[in-house]
Design an enzyme around this catalytic site. Structure first.
Site: not given
Ligand code: GTP
Ligand code: MG
Length: 234
Positions: A170, A182
């Site tokens: 990923e 984030a």
């Protein structure tokens, strides 16, 4: 010098096997196979890192401009693998881990500008040893909380002595601003144990919009400077 016919990477496996245990119990069944499998994911991360480093160098040389700020990578910990499988109601086995988890190997590629994210994705798509399986574009369509980033599940072959194995990785592409946001949002959730006050959530979502606006403005300035370069013949 005598070379043994088979040299298993014993030390690394023993280390991983220790990680697979909690109070003497295995977190996952088939501990040794899981440890071996995770090695494969580690090799896949090394492969992807090299591929990205080559692309980064190539672009830096040809364009006199570096599109990647930094790259980080991690293998999912056995505890986190076990938790995720349990949460989703899957068996805690090697087969289930391979079938159900796409983020056993994870990378974060922090780019300078939004356009770099798409450029790198396009270049990777052309790479003969990288297959892009899925893309979730949370830049074009941010999450309701304001999260932005582009997540790609890619597959790359790892060539071992006996055989080649396709391995999924990923990759999360973010700009510095997206990553900054984030990281703060993640810390906030951790601090409030997932019950973040509404006012704070609203403030975070608003901050995500400001971060995005900053991304756009910085890129516009960058383009102006580059345009200036071109006119000067530089
Ligand atoms: P996972 O169970 O997390 O894999 O969910 P998913 O398969 O729907 O994946 P998704 O692409 O939505 O997100 C996967 C990863 O992206 C997470 O593990 C985080 O690292 C990151 N991520 C996604 N959403 C958020 C968010 O709202 N905030 C932060 N800080 N990170 C996020
Ligand atoms: Mg996921």
């Amino acid at each position: 010098m005598t070379v043994p016919a088979e040299v298993p990477p014993v030390r690394a496996e023993v280390g991983l096997l220790a990680l697979l245990q909690e109070n003497g119990d295995l977190l996952l069944d088939e501990g040794l196979s899981v440890a071996r499998e995770l090695q494969l994911y580690r090799f896949a991360l090394a492969e992807m890192r090299t591929k990205l480093a080559v692309l980064q160098d190539e672009i830096t040389l040809s364009d006199d401009y570096n599109p990647i700020e930094h790259i980080s990578a991690r293998i999912k910990t056995p505890r986190s693998i076990a938790e995720k499988l349990r949460r989703r109601g899957h068996p805690l086995t090697l087969e289930s881990m391979q079938a159900n988890l796409d983020d056993l190997a994870g990378m974060r590629v922090i780019c300078t500008f939004v356009s770099d994210v798409y450029r790198l994705l396009k270049v990777m798509d052309r790479h003969p040893d990288v297959a892009i399986l899925t893309v979730k574009d949370y830049i074009a369509a941010p999450k309701p909380n304001g999260y932005r980033g582009l997540h790609a599940i890619v597959e790359t072959p790892v060539h071992l002595a006996e055989a080649s194995h396709p391995v999924r990785v990923e990759i999360q592409f973010r700009t510095i601003a997206m990553d900054f946001w984030a990281s703060l949002e993640h810390k906030t959730y951790y601090k409030y144990d997932k019950t973040v006050p509404d006012a704070l959530l609203r403030e975070l979502t608003e901050a995500a919009e400001h971060a995005h606006e900053l991304d756009l403005r910085m890129e516009a300035i960058h383009r102006q400077i580059r345009g200036g370069d071109d006119r000067a013949g530089g």
